[in-house]
Design an enzyme around this catalytic site. Sequence first.
Site, PDB file in Angstrom:
ATOM      1  N   TYR A   1     -62.981 112.171 -36.181  1.00 19.50           N
ATOM      2  CA  TYR A   1     -64.389 112.535 -36.346  1.00 19.50           C
ATOM      3  C   TYR A   1     -65.011 112.867 -34.981  1.00 19.50           C
ATOM      4  O   TYR A   1     -65.990 113.586 -34.902  1.00 19.50           O
ATOM      5  CB  TYR A   1     -65.175 111.364 -36.939  1.00 19.50           C
ATOM      6  N   GLY A   2     -64.416 112.293 -33.922  1.00 17.18           N
ATOM      7  CA  GLY A   2     -65.037 112.340 -32.597  1.00 17.18           C
ATOM      8  C   GLY A   2     -65.177 113.718 -31.994  1.00 17.18           C
ATOM      9  O   GLY A   2     -65.970 113.925 -31.077  1.00 17.18           O
TER      10      GLY A   2
ATOM     11  N   ASP B   1     -64.107 103.948 -41.740  1.00 22.23           N
ATOM     12  CA  ASP B   1     -63.861 104.543 -40.421  1.00 22.23           C
ATOM     13  C   ASP B   1     -63.124 105.856 -40.648  1.00 22.23           C
ATOM     14  O   ASP B   1     -62.627 106.128 -41.741  1.00 22.23           O
ATOM     15  CB  ASP B   1     -62.998 103.585 -39.572  1.00 22.23           C
TER      16      ASP B   1
ATOM     17  N   GLU C   1     -53.402 105.185 -30.691  1.00 21.98           N
ATOM     18  CA  GLU C   1     -52.668 105.498 -31.929  1.00 21.98           C
ATOM     19  C   GLU C   1     -51.160 105.559 -31.670  1.00 21.98           C
ATOM     20  O   GLU C   1     -50.360 105.249 -32.536  1.00 21.98           O
ATOM     21  CB  GLU C   1     -53.148 106.836 -32.503  1.00 21.98           C
TER      22      GLU C   1
ATOM     23  N   CYS D   1     -66.907 103.188 -37.613  1.00 23.01           N
ATOM     24  CA  CYS D   1     -66.696 104.322 -36.716  1.00 23.01           C
ATOM     25  C   CYS D   1     -67.942 104.542 -35.850  1.00 23.01           C
ATOM     26  O   CYS D   1     -69.048 104.719 -36.377  1.00 23.01           O
ATOM     27  CB  CYS D   1     -66.418 105.572 -37.558  1.00 23.01           C
ATOM     28  N   ASN D   2     -67.744 104.535 -34.543  1.00 21.69           N
ATOM     29  CA  ASN D   2     -68.877 104.739 -33.630  1.00 21.69           C
ATOM     30  C   ASN D   2     -69.476 106.135 -33.779  1.00 21.69           C
ATOM     31  O   ASN D   2     -70.689 106.308 -33.738  1.00 21.69           O
ATOM     32  CB  ASN D   2     -68.428 104.556 -32.182  1.00 21.69           C
ATOM     33  N   THR D   3     -68.605 107.129 -33.940  1.00 23.91           N
ATOM     34  CA  THR D   3     -69.090 108.502 -34.071  1.00 23.91           C
ATOM     35  C   THR D   3     -69.968 108.629 -35.312  1.00 23.91           C
ATOM     36  O   THR D   3     -71.066 109.203 -35.260  1.00 23.91           O
ATOM     37  CB  THR D   3     -67.885 109.477 -34.162  1.00 23.91           C
TER      38      THR D   3
ATOM     39  N   CYS E   1     -66.044 102.948 -28.973  1.00 26.97           N
ATOM     40  CA  CYS E   1     -65.123 103.629 -29.892  1.00 26.97           C
ATOM     41  C   CYS E   1     -64.211 102.576 -30.506  1.00 26.97           C
ATOM     42  O   CYS E   1     -63.786 101.639 -29.820  1.00 26.97           O
ATOM     43  CB  CYS E   1     -64.310 104.673 -29.120  1.00 26.97           C
ATOM     44  N   THR E   2     -63.927 102.758 -31.793  1.00 24.03           N
ATOM     45  CA  THR E   2     -63.099 101.798 -32.525  1.00 24.03           C
ATOM     46  C   THR E   2     -61.757 101.510 -31.857  1.00 24.03           C
ATOM     47  O   THR E   2     -61.231 100.415 -31.951  1.00 24.03           O
ATOM     48  CB  THR E   2     -62.777 102.361 -33.919  1.00 24.03           C
TER      49      THR E   2
HETATM   50  N1  DGL Z   1     -63.437 106.091 -35.094  1.00 24.63           N
HETATM   51  C1  DGL Z   1     -63.826 106.965 -34.014  1.00 24.63           C
HETATM   52  C2  DGL Z   1     -64.968 106.320 -33.232  1.00 24.63           C
HETATM   53  O1  DGL Z   1     -65.115 105.111 -33.192  1.00 24.63           O
HETATM   54  C3  DGL Z   1     -62.658 107.290 -33.101  1.00 24.63           C
HETATM   55  C4  DGL Z   1     -61.598 108.169 -33.736  1.00 24.63           C
HETATM   56  C5  DGL Z   1     -62.136 109.514 -34.166  1.00 24.63           C
HETATM   57  O2  DGL Z   1     -62.479 110.348 -33.306  1.00 24.63           O
HETATM   58  O3  DGL Z   1     -62.221 109.725 -35.384  1.00 24.63           O
HETATM   59  O4  DGL Z   1     -65.734 107.012 -32.636  1.00 24.63           O
END
Ligand code: DGL
Length: 277
Positions: free
Chosen positions: A40-41, A8, A151, A71-73, A185-186
């Site tokens: 990452y988002g 992630d 966070e 990670c969803n992104t 999103c995580t």
């Molecule tokens: N892990 C990212 C997601 O699930 C969320 C945090 C990020 O933006 O890196 O999309």
Amino acid sequence: MNPIGVFDSGVGGLTVLRALAERLPGERFLYLGDTARLPYGTKTAETVIRYSVQCAGRLVDRGVKALVVACNTASSVALPALAAAYPGIPVLGVVEPGAEAAVAVTRNGHVAVIATEGTVRGGAYLRALQARRPGLRVTQVPCALFVSLAEEGWMEGAVADAVAHRYLDAVFNGTDAPDTLLLGCTHFPVLKATLARVVGSGVRLVDSAATTAAAMEALLAGREGWEPVSSYDEQLSGQPIPRFHFLATDGLERFARVGATFMGAPIATSELELVDL
Ligand code: DGL
């Protein structure tokens, strides 16, 4: 036995690791959080793909037998690149299992997806949902501030409520409002109590962690007895082999502290290792 690799952008993916560990009690896990380059988002797809290939490469070098992109992104843009870069390793993202879960519960055929800007922009949830049910109505809402709230540990209270109302009231007011909220999103599962209160009791909340764990279980069952050539046990020979090992690219103290909320359990510093990608 080789571990399952999970990566992630940071600690949020520990919500997925937690579900995997509950569903697969006999497995070991190697988790990588790219904390140095989070988030990452907000980054472009090209950058997220490059980072994802590097994260996966580090886990593959350590001998993982399968990969979960928590990670969803990253799941929404990087799966084809990962499959091409590591053809021998099964790779599972969280978008398809999340879409599966949402389609299974919606009754009025209208699903809201909350996610990072990058996930919404890429449209992976929209495609995955409508591939399962053509004609399904999907409303996507980028909710970047939820990542910061989670966070910061501000999961409940006046600030979390105000932010949730600001993002969601317009979507959930009205007669043809969604009856399902997909947490894309995580970080969002830890905000579930606030989100449920703000959208109201008629809306079902769905996240991909449990369905991703079930998908991994099915994948492993189909490959019974299969292990990659490089052995994790050999790499750790002579040492007791832990169930969890965590790699992070920055800030081990913060990883352990903030990560414990997402994991739902303390993270020992002996389980943590700093890596450079
Ligand atoms: N892990 C990212 C997601 O699930 C969320 C945090 C990020 O933006 O890196 O999309």
